[in-house]
Design a protein around this motif. Structure first.
Motif, PDB file in Angstrom:
ATOM      1  N   TRP A  89      11.885 -44.350  38.979  1.00  0.00           N
ATOM      2  CA  TRP A  89      11.288 -43.303  39.043  1.00  0.00           C
ATOM      3  C   TRP A  89      12.467 -42.289  39.374  1.00  0.00           C
ATOM      4  O   TRP A  89      12.820 -41.200  39.082  1.00  0.00           O
ATOM      5  CB  TRP A  89      10.270 -42.767  40.181  1.00  0.00           C
ATOM      6  N   PHE A  90      13.687 -42.941  40.319  1.00  0.00           N
ATOM      7  CA  PHE A  90      14.764 -42.237  40.820  1.00  0.00           C
ATOM      8  C   PHE A  90      15.651 -42.017  39.562  1.00  0.00           C
ATOM      9  O   PHE A  90      15.954 -40.880  39.451  1.00  0.00           O
ATOM     10  CB  PHE A  90      15.176 -43.052  41.690  1.00  0.00           C
ATOM     11  N   ILE A  91      15.695 -43.008  38.621  1.00  0.00           N
ATOM     12  CA  ILE A  91      16.564 -42.791  37.491  1.00  0.00           C
ATOM     13  C   ILE A  91      15.850 -41.780  36.478  1.00  0.00           C
ATOM     14  O   ILE A  91      16.395 -40.996  35.933  1.00  0.00           O
ATOM     15  CB  ILE A  91      16.661 -44.221  36.644  1.00  0.00           C
ATOM     16  N   VAL A  92      14.373 -42.088  36.384  1.00  0.00           N
ATOM     17  CA  VAL A  92      13.841 -41.121  35.381  1.00  0.00           C
ATOM     18  C   VAL A  92      14.030 -39.604  35.779  1.00  0.00           C
ATOM     19  O   VAL A  92      14.345 -38.842  35.069  1.00  0.00           O
ATOM     20  CB  VAL A  92      12.371 -41.325  35.305  1.00  0.00           C
ATOM     21  N   ALA A  93      13.965 -39.140  37.238  1.00  0.00           N
ATOM     22  CA  ALA A  93      14.206 -37.979  37.705  1.00  0.00           C
ATOM     23  C   ALA A  93      15.338 -37.518  37.288  1.00  0.00           C
ATOM     24  O   ALA A  93      15.669 -36.329  37.251  1.00  0.00           O
ATOM     25  CB  ALA A  93      13.693 -37.971  39.436  1.00  0.00           C
ATOM     26  N   LEU A  94      16.518 -38.360  37.679  1.00  0.00           N
ATOM     27  CA  LEU A  94      17.842 -38.023  37.380  1.00  0.00           C
ATOM     28  C   LEU A  94      18.111 -37.532  35.942  1.00  0.00           C
ATOM     29  O   LEU A  94      18.546 -36.486  35.431  1.00  0.00           O
ATOM     30  CB  LEU A  94      18.827 -39.156  37.724  1.00  0.00           C
TER      31      LEU A  94
END
Lengths: 523, 121
Positions: free
Chosen positions: A289-294
């Protein structure tokens, strides 16, 4: 002879550009000889890269151990511990090597014509080769500290190249900004390496991945690695250096900077998947989710910042940020569902293929767009969109190349951007429909923005002050046409490309145990 | 290990923290480009010290096998090698950034970041 060359291809991949870089100041005084030397050595580098990548896709991962007779000596005698520096080239690294090889070759052809008028060109080509060596090292190395060294090589030469037109203050500022940002980023990576080494006594990525305990210090190390790498690939909110540096650098250098950004992106994925990607030990969905949010942030902020820009290269730089978002989104979805075998099979794998396919597509069409902008700048001497117009009459080939690039970035069939975006849309829709809608909306805004650019650059009557403008010189046209052909080719046969190189790369990225076993042996 | 020796054992890490914070505060509060570069150099020094301090082993000797005393414990000098490499990279980047500052001064007659046009935003 041939087999020896093949065996040492990983070392040659770095040695040839390094040799080129350091011989350039010695032999490069004579312009004709310098051109020949550059083109011969760049061709050799690209061929070595392509050959190496082919053999990886055919025969599986390669481990190349520096300072040892062959790969069977990867581990120190008796201890079972990798002590030497090694290159670990799996399908993912091979994919990145192909991207760098293709783009480096096309951009070098272009650069020979576009940058011919400057002084100090032997230094320019030295730095260009150093940057290629750095990027190739970053994607192929199997050693974390070795990665740091190649990262710094690519950053330093990138900063010096961004500031190449030192007669303009803005260029030097952009270079300094890039050097400061990547210097701090590099230091952060170094601290993370120190934290990992002090716990596990290892620098080899496979060895670290096999031993990692996911302590609190490891999580700090993850943040210290992930944040600077996300910054180097231009993800929002760490994107502020991108437009300045991309706009001020010569166009050929900008296309190379796109490549090094993607090498950082590769490193980010390698760290998430191979070093930390053990769904049994940690909650991998948080990382995903961290990567998706970025990715979602980059997509949306990038395109909204691009629309009001007047400077064509700043505009394209913001679009580069926005497109990086698609890659982060595609691969991030794969990471988020890593622990869930069913979701991974249903849509995670497709999404990762889409993200990785978008990396290669983006490198090609974005490189192409920056080169067309550079060709226009070369002929009319301005990057301001309001002072262009009517160039379609005088620069038809550049216009056609621009159309191909613009339609590809907007995701219009049958160009290559469509193929990868379609994979991302359909798989992300299964993951979270809202994000898929954002992705499509961003694509429409991208199209709108490029229609505007196209109109103000090429349409309209001939401008009186651009009366003398001619088509760009032939080597520039060849460089652009090469990329334009690839844009169309990848759009026409996407299935073949995905099956032959993208899917193996996605599988290699997922196969953490396989990566460890390649180096350490065992099951 | 009593309280005093804990402090001594961690003295290098305290030094690292102090030097690092000094560098960071210069980076945030100074407007002069030369001083900003000095801040970066300080951070770099802190990190090099951190790397070396992670490689220290009590009573270990350098791994030179000739004339090594019987049964001595040797330390693997990986971090020392890393530190040397990082120092070299640091020198190269400082030299390059200082030359950029020189060129900027030539263009704008100032090294104050607030008075240089493009550095905002």
């Amino acid at each position: 002879m041939m087999s020896t060359l093949q065996q040492h291809a990983p070392a040659l991949l770095i040695a040839i550009p390094l040799f080129a870089a350091f011989s350039m100041p010695l032999v490069g005084k004579n312009p004709g000889f310098r051109k020949m030397w550059t083109i011969v050595l760049m061709t050799l580098t690209s061929l070595t890269g392509l050959m190496l990548a082919c053999s990886v896709f055919r025969d599986g991962s390669i481990v190349y151990v520096f300072g040892a007779a062959d790969a069977s000596q990867a581990l120190a005698e008796g201890s079972g511990f990798p002590i030497r520096i090694m290159f670990t080239i799996d399908a993912m690294s091979a994919l990145m090597t192909i991207i760098i090889a293709i783009l480096a070759f096309a951009v070098t052809l272009y650069s020979l014509a576009a940058d011919g008028g400057h002084s100090g060109l032997e230094g320019f080509y030295s730095l260009l080769f150093l940057m290629v060596a750095g990027a190739l090292g970053m994607v192929n190395t199997g050693d974390l500290f070795n990665f740091f060294v190649f990262l710094e090589v690519a950053s330093l030469s990138g900063a010096a190249l961004a500031a190449f037109r030192i007669d303009k203050g803005v260029a030097v500022e952009a270079g300094l900004k890039y050097a400061l940002i990547s210097g701090l980023g590099g230091l952060s990576v170094l601290v993370a390496i120190g934290l990992l080494y002090s716990q596990y006594n290892a620098l080899n990525i496979a060895e670290l991945a096999a031993r990692i305990q996911f302590t609190r210090l490891d999580m700090i190390a993850f943040v210290l690695l992930a944040v600077p790498l996300a910054m180097k690939c231009g993800a929002v909110p760490m994107h502020f250096w991108t437009p300045d540096t991309y706009a001020a650098a010569p166009s050929s250098v900008t296309a190379f900077l796109v490549v090094t950004s993607q090498a950082s992106l590769y490193a980010l994925f390698r760290i998430c998947f191979t070093l930390f990607g053990d769904p049994a030990a940690i909650n991998i969905a948080v990382f995903g989710w961290f990567i998706v949010a970025l990715g979602v942030l980059s997509m949306f902020v990038g395109v909204t910042m691009a629309i009001p820009q007047k400077d064509v290269k700043r505009l394209m730089a913001y679009h580069a940020i926005s497109q990086t978002g698609y890659m982060l989104l595609g691969v991030g979805v794969g990471l988020a569902v890593l622990g869930n075998a069913k979701a991974l099979g249903d849509y995670g794998m497709t999404s990762m293929s889409g993200g990785l396919f978008h990396i290669i597509n983006h490198a090609i069409y974005k490189g192409l767009l920056f080169l067309t902008a550079g060709a226009v700048f070369y002929r009319i001497g301005t990057r301001n969109l309001n002072r262009m117009g009517g160039l379609g009459h005088t620069m038809p080939v550049t216009m056609i190349c621009f159309i191909a690039g613009a339609l590809a970035i907007a995701g219009i069939p049958p160009f290559n951007g469509f193929a990868s975006k379609l994979l991302i849309y359909e798989s992300v829709f299964a993951f979270n429909p809202f994000i898929a809608i954002v992705a499509m909306l961003v694509s429409i805004l991208t199209l709108a923005s490029f229609v505007k650019v196209f109109h103000s650059m090429f349409m309209g009557p001939r401008q009186p002050d651009h009366g003398e403008v001619r088509e760009a010189p032939r080597p520039m046209v060849i460089g652009m046409a090469l990329l334009a052909v690839l844009v169309i080719l990848f759009g026409l046969i996407p299935t073949a490309v995905v099956e032959s190189i993208i899917r193996p790369a996605a599988e290699a990225l997922l196969d953490r145990a396989g990566y460890i076993a390649t180096v350490l042996g065992g099951p | 290990m009593n309280g005093g020796s804990v402090i001594i054992a961690h003295a290098p890490l305290f030094a690292v923290a102090v030097i690092f914070l000094l560098g960071l505060s210069i980076l945030f509060f100074k407007r002069n480009l030369i001083k900003i570069l000095m801040g970066i150099t300080l951070i770099e020094a802190a990190i090099n010290l951190f790397l070396v301090s992670t490689g220290y082993r009590m009573d270990a000797i350098a791994p030179i096998f000739t004339n090594a005393p019987e049964g001595a414990v040797m330390a693997l000098p990986t971090v020392q090698a890393l530190t040397l490499t990082s120092i070299v990279i640091g020198v190269a980047s400082s030299a390059m950034m200082l030359s950029f500052v020189m060129l900027i001064y030539r263009h704008y007659k100032t090294t104050n970041v607030n008075r240089i046009r493009g550095m905002k935003g």
